[in-house]
Structures are given as structure tokens and as C-alpha cells.
Motif scaffolding. Sequence first.
Motif, PDB file in Angstrom:
ATOM      1  N   ASN A 107      15.588  10.146   0.086  1.00 20.47           N
ATOM      2  CA  ASN A 107      16.300   9.294  -0.772  1.00 20.47           C
ATOM      3  C   ASN A 107      15.552   8.167  -1.468  1.00 20.47           C
ATOM      4  O   ASN A 107      16.498   6.967  -2.421  1.00 20.47           O
ATOM      5  CB  ASN A 107      16.663   7.764   0.349  1.00 20.47           C
ATOM      6  CG  ASN A 107      17.729   8.513   1.691  1.00 20.47           C
ATOM      7  OD1 ASN A 107      18.500   9.724   1.649  1.00 20.47           O
ATOM      8  ND2 ASN A 107      17.275   8.573   3.033  1.00 20.47           N
ATOM      9  N   GLY A 108      14.424   8.977  -1.975  1.00 19.16           N
ATOM     10  CA  GLY A 108      13.805   7.956  -3.140  1.00 19.16           C
ATOM     11  C   GLY A 108      13.202   7.056  -3.312  1.00 19.16           C
ATOM     12  O   GLY A 108      13.093   5.653  -3.853  1.00 19.16           O
ATOM     13  N   LEU A 109      12.852   6.283  -1.561  1.00 18.76           N
ATOM     14  CA  LEU A 109      12.683   5.397  -1.488  1.00 18.76           C
ATOM     15  C   LEU A 109      10.975   5.316  -0.320  1.00 18.76           C
ATOM     16  O   LEU A 109      10.671   6.581  -0.560  1.00 18.76           O
ATOM     17  CB  LEU A 109      13.256   4.563  -0.154  1.00 18.76           C
ATOM     18  CG  LEU A 109      15.012   3.784  -0.662  1.00 18.76           C
ATOM     19  CD1 LEU A 109      15.289   3.725   0.756  1.00 18.76           C
ATOM     20  CD2 LEU A 109      14.765   3.333  -1.747  1.00 18.76           C
ATOM     21  N   PRO A 110      10.351   4.599  -0.573  1.00 23.26           N
ATOM     22  CA  PRO A 110       8.426   4.820  -0.706  1.00 23.26           C
ATOM     23  C   PRO A 110       8.939   5.519   1.519  1.00 23.26           C
ATOM     24  O   PRO A 110       9.180   4.103   2.078  1.00 23.26           O
ATOM     25  CB  PRO A 110       7.928   3.696  -0.423  1.00 23.26           C
ATOM     26  CG  PRO A 110       9.051   2.415  -1.057  1.00 23.26           C
ATOM     27  CD  PRO A 110      10.510   3.689  -1.633  1.00 23.26           C
ATOM     28  N   LEU A 111       8.041   5.814   1.796  1.00 24.14           N
ATOM     29  CA  LEU A 111       7.982   5.867   3.481  1.00 24.14           C
ATOM     30  C   LEU A 111       6.591   5.283   4.128  1.00 24.14           C
ATOM     31  O   LEU A 111       7.742   4.771   5.328  1.00 24.14           O
ATOM     32  CB  LEU A 111       6.380   7.556   3.155  1.00 24.14           C
ATOM     33  CG  LEU A 111       6.616   8.014   4.973  1.00 24.14           C
ATOM     34  CD1 LEU A 111       7.778   8.505   5.477  1.00 24.14           C
ATOM     35  CD2 LEU A 111       4.945   8.678   4.480  1.00 24.14           C
ATOM     36  N   VAL A 112       6.901   3.916   2.764  1.00 21.98           N
ATOM     37  CA  VAL A 112       6.030   3.110   4.376  1.00 21.98           C
ATOM     38  C   VAL A 112       6.346   1.560   3.032  1.00 21.98           C
ATOM     39  O   VAL A 112       5.126   1.390   2.915  1.00 21.98           O
ATOM     40  CB  VAL A 112       4.565   3.141   4.183  1.00 21.98           C
ATOM     41  CG1 VAL A 112       4.071   1.800   5.034  1.00 21.98           C
ATOM     42  CG2 VAL A 112       3.664   4.578   4.945  1.00 21.98           C
ATOM     43  N   PRO A 113       7.619   1.841   2.608  1.00 23.85           N
ATOM     44  CA  PRO A 113       7.781  -0.034   2.526  1.00 23.85           C
ATOM     45  C   PRO A 113       6.975  -1.289   3.131  1.00 23.85           C
ATOM     46  O   PRO A 113       7.067  -1.227   4.088  1.00 23.85           O
ATOM     47  CB  PRO A 113       8.860  -0.029   2.738  1.00 23.85           C
ATOM     48  CG  PRO A 113      10.017   0.931   3.675  1.00 23.85           C
ATOM     49  CD  PRO A 113       8.057   2.253   4.013  1.00 23.85           C
ATOM     50  N   ALA A 114       7.147  -1.633   2.286  1.00 24.77           N
ATOM     51  CA  ALA A 114       5.965  -3.071   3.053  1.00 24.77           C
ATOM     52  C   ALA A 114       6.447  -4.597   2.035  1.00 24.77           C
ATOM     53  O   ALA A 114       6.276  -4.298   0.571  1.00 24.77           O
ATOM     54  CB  ALA A 114       4.720  -3.053   2.869  1.00 24.77           C
ATOM     55  N   THR A 115       6.504  -5.604   2.689  1.00 18.33           N
ATOM     56  CA  THR A 115       6.564  -7.113   1.633  1.00 18.33           C
ATOM     57  C   THR A 115       5.550  -7.990   2.185  1.00 18.33           C
ATOM     58  O   THR A 115       5.389  -7.749   3.995  1.00 18.33           O
ATOM     59  CB  THR A 115       7.692  -7.184   1.960  1.00 18.33           C
ATOM     60  OG1 THR A 115       8.752  -6.645   1.552  1.00 18.33           O
ATOM     61  CG2 THR A 115       8.246  -9.049   1.219  1.00 18.33           C
ATOM     62  N   ILE A 116       5.087  -9.023   1.521  1.00 20.37           N
ATOM     63  CA  ILE A 116       3.907  -9.926   2.034  1.00 20.37           C
ATOM     64  C   ILE A 116       4.669 -11.104   2.376  1.00 20.37           C
ATOM     65  O   ILE A 116       4.880 -11.517   0.776  1.00 20.37           O
ATOM     66  CB  ILE A 116       2.127 -10.038   1.462  1.00 20.37           C
ATOM     67  CG1 ILE A 116       2.107  -9.301   2.105  1.00 20.37           C
ATOM     68  CG2 ILE A 116       2.052 -11.218   2.005  1.00 20.37           C
ATOM     69  CD1 ILE A 116       0.568  -8.147   1.607  1.00 20.37           C
ATOM     70  N   LEU A 117       4.738 -11.967   2.811  1.00 15.67           N
ATOM     71  CA  LEU A 117       5.164 -13.595   3.441  1.00 15.67           C
ATOM     72  C   LEU A 117       3.893 -14.531   2.904  1.00 15.67           C
ATOM     73  O   LEU A 117       3.260 -14.683   3.743  1.00 15.67           O
ATOM     74  CB  LEU A 117       6.804 -13.745   3.798  1.00 15.67           C
ATOM     75  CG  LEU A 117       7.250 -15.260   3.815  1.00 15.67           C
ATOM     76  CD1 LEU A 117       7.790 -14.628   2.651  1.00 15.67           C
ATOM     77  CD2 LEU A 117       7.776 -15.252   5.382  1.00 15.67           C
ATOM     78  N   VAL A 118       3.741 -15.131   1.786  1.00 15.13           N
ATOM     79  CA  VAL A 118       2.715 -16.334   1.281  1.00 15.13           C
ATOM     80  C   VAL A 118       2.858 -17.404   1.663  1.00 15.13           C
ATOM     81  O   VAL A 118       4.542 -17.892   0.791  1.00 15.13           O
ATOM     82  CB  VAL A 118       2.222 -16.147  -0.084  1.00 15.13           C
ATOM     83  CG1 VAL A 118       0.908 -17.407   0.285  1.00 15.13           C
ATOM     84  CG2 VAL A 118       1.350 -14.486   0.098  1.00 15.13           C
ATOM     85  N   LEU A 119       2.284 -18.118   2.429  1.00 17.90           N
ATOM     86  CA  LEU A 119       2.724 -19.829   3.156  1.00 17.90           C
ATOM     87  C   LEU A 119       1.562 -20.310   2.477  1.00 17.90           C
ATOM     88  O   LEU A 119       0.618 -19.822   2.531  1.00 17.90           O
ATOM     89  CB  LEU A 119       3.048 -19.552   4.481  1.00 17.90           C
ATOM     90  CG  LEU A 119       3.700 -19.300   5.281  1.00 17.90           C
ATOM     91  CD1 LEU A 119       4.168 -19.244   7.218  1.00 17.90           C
ATOM     92  CD2 LEU A 119       5.465 -19.246   5.055  1.00 17.90           C
ATOM     93  N   ASP A 120       2.741 -21.671   1.935  1.00 22.47           N
ATOM     94  CA  ASP A 120       1.711 -23.061   2.061  1.00 22.47           C
ATOM     95  C   ASP A 120       0.936 -23.478   2.848  1.00 22.47           C
ATOM     96  O   ASP A 120       1.998 -23.704   4.114  1.00 22.47           O
ATOM     97  CB  ASP A 120       2.583 -23.945   0.981  1.00 22.47           C
ATOM     98  CG  ASP A 120       1.598 -25.407   1.370  1.00 22.47           C
ATOM     99  OD1 ASP A 120       0.692 -25.361   0.212  1.00 22.47           O
ATOM    100  OD2 ASP A 120       2.330 -26.028   1.551  1.00 22.47           O
ATOM    101  N   ALA A 121      -0.730 -23.643   3.743  1.00 21.08           N
ATOM    102  CA  ALA A 121      -0.869 -23.257   5.242  1.00 21.08           C
ATOM    103  C   ALA A 121      -0.252 -25.165   5.026  1.00 21.08           C
ATOM    104  O   ALA A 121      -0.354 -25.691   6.721  1.00 21.08           O
ATOM    105  CB  ALA A 121      -1.976 -23.730   4.986  1.00 21.08           C
ATOM    106  N   VAL A 122      -0.313 -26.065   4.454  1.00 23.91           N
ATOM    107  CA  VAL A 122      -0.080 -27.998   4.748  1.00 23.91           C
ATOM    108  C   VAL A 122       1.338 -28.172   4.917  1.00 23.91           C
ATOM    109  O   VAL A 122       1.246 -28.762   5.769  1.00 23.91           O
ATOM    110  CB  VAL A 122      -0.684 -28.659   3.256  1.00 23.91           C
ATOM    111  CG1 VAL A 122      -0.136 -30.072   3.623  1.00 23.91           C
ATOM    112  CG2 VAL A 122      -2.470 -28.102   3.530  1.00 23.91           C
ATOM    113  N   SER A 123       1.938 -27.208   4.188  1.00 25.68           N
ATOM    114  CA  SER A 123       3.812 -28.094   4.431  1.00 25.68           C
ATOM    115  C   SER A 123       4.352 -26.877   5.121  1.00 25.68           C
ATOM    116  O   SER A 123       5.030 -27.157   6.044  1.00 25.68           O
ATOM    117  CB  SER A 123       4.103 -27.694   2.996  1.00 25.68           C
ATOM    118  OG  SER A 123       4.443 -26.578   2.651  1.00 25.68           O
TER     119      SER A 123
END
Length: 310
Positions: A107-123
Amino acid sequence: LSESNVRQCITSTSSSMMECLQVNRQAYMSLTKHGGAMVPSRLGVPYHDQGDWSLFKPAAYYPPTTVTTKKGDASSSSSSSTLSEQEEETIQMGLKVVSVRANNPQNGLPLVPATILVLDAVSGMVDAVVAATYLTAVRTASGSAWATKLCQPTAKHLVIFGAGLQAQCHIDTITTVLAPHQLERITIVNRSRGRADALVKQYSQTHPTIIMDVILLEDRAAIQTVLQDSADVIVCCTNTATPTLFDGAWLRPNTHVNGIGSYTPDMQEVDATVVNRCSTVLIDTPEARTVGDLKHLQVSDDNNHDDDSP
């Protein structure tokens, strides 16, 4: 950050890939006893019963503080419960969501899609959302590259099973971490020629001193010959559920194998012969004990080592 932003950061200059490799090395070192990393067990959620998964992987990094003993000698590092404002700012927290969907490529999409969520540790607020499909592939390949550098530093012939993004990233990282012009030959083994031939064309232009060739997976005699005669390093980057890539008896002594495709008990890239021929099997997470490649081993807690070395 988009996928193109991430790729540009890692591939924009000739030194960018080595910088990426060094960062990954530091990340692995942080996993040692006093390294500062906290990596809870991943959470895996299957998608129906077709072998697809979504994995949720949280992690954090707390800057180690030096513990001094008598006469001011530094004995070890540990995470302190009281951190300075500067140390608070260096705490890192995040979550990666990575999935495997076998039908995506058609379908034209990556076999292994991924996303990273980065947090501000203090807040606890979200600082960034990073497209991580390429980043996941290059991080995995970086681990293989450093393992290759450690275990087979004089390798001349690299054999890769698979011809997707992981294969590409393994060529990029392994050729970067080894000495310039050290590799003499790269063999791509794949079910079909299309993507394999494309890789050969691409890297024949960027690495003209390396002989590039393709073997189809169905050509068992050719695979046996190349493994028995000259392969120093093997990379398995497929999503196969059965260990039919090659017979473990074909490997030369001291062949180094990077197996990265198996991550569930039902997935297996290398057969029991490969594993049983190894004098030592090292894993980086408890979950690795249960993957298809290793599940036949009897692992005792008495044999576990909390290694504090880089």
C-alpha cells in the motif's frame, strides 16, 4: 520532525552517520548498571492474528552523579535523588510506538512505521513528536555495526538477508564503522531481484571499491557456497517466521551473525544449529530470551551477568 528532517540530520554530511553511531554507542553504555538509563519492559499489542504487532517502548535517562570515596577517588556512578537545576534539564524521557504491518509495503507504506514522543521531564508536557521509521532502522543497524566492529573487526565479506530499509541502513552503518575500504564484497540475498538490484546499483555508485552481488533466496546451492567459502558477517533482517534463510551448518567458524528480525516467540530467522554453535549468547533485555531464535535455550538466572563495561 518529519521523516525527511530526520534523514537530513543523519545523512547530510560525511560525518553525520559516524556521529549517529557514536550517539548510539553512548546510549548502549548508559544501559550498564550505573549508566543512568531506565528502560522498562516494552508493551506489545498484537493486531488480530496475522502476525502484526504494535510495540510501546518507554525510556528515560537520568544523569549519573559521581560518588567519591576516601581520598577523593571516584569509585562508581549512580543516580542521585537530589539533582541540580542543570542536571534536571538533562533528564530525558520519551516513548516510542513502533508497529509491524506486513501489508503496508503493498500500500506504499513502511513495513515498520514508528513515532517517538519526547517529553519535558520537569513539566511532563510533550516537547516534540519525531517521525521515527528511519530512525528506528538506523538505531537497530547501529547496534549491529558496533557488534560487528567488536566481534569481526577485520571482516571483508558481508552477506545480508533482506533488501529493505534495514538492509540499506546496515550497509550504511557497517561500512562507516569499519576501516575505510576494508569491506571487499557485499552480497544481498533476497526472494526477488527488484529491491536487491536497486541496492546494488545504489551502493556500486557510492562504494565503487566494493563488489556487490545478488543471490536469490531460492538458490540454496549459491547461498551455501558463499557462506562456506567467504562470509565473515551475516545480517538477517527479515520478518520470516521459520528459519529457512540458511542452514547453520554452512557457517564458517567465527562467522558473526546479526539477527535483528525476530522479536516474538513465533518469529525465527536462524535455526537452532546457529545458536548451538555459539559458545556464548548475550542478550540485552530479558524479553530476548523468548524470541524464536533463542526460545529453545535453557537460560539460568545463575548465568546472568550485570556487566558494567561499555
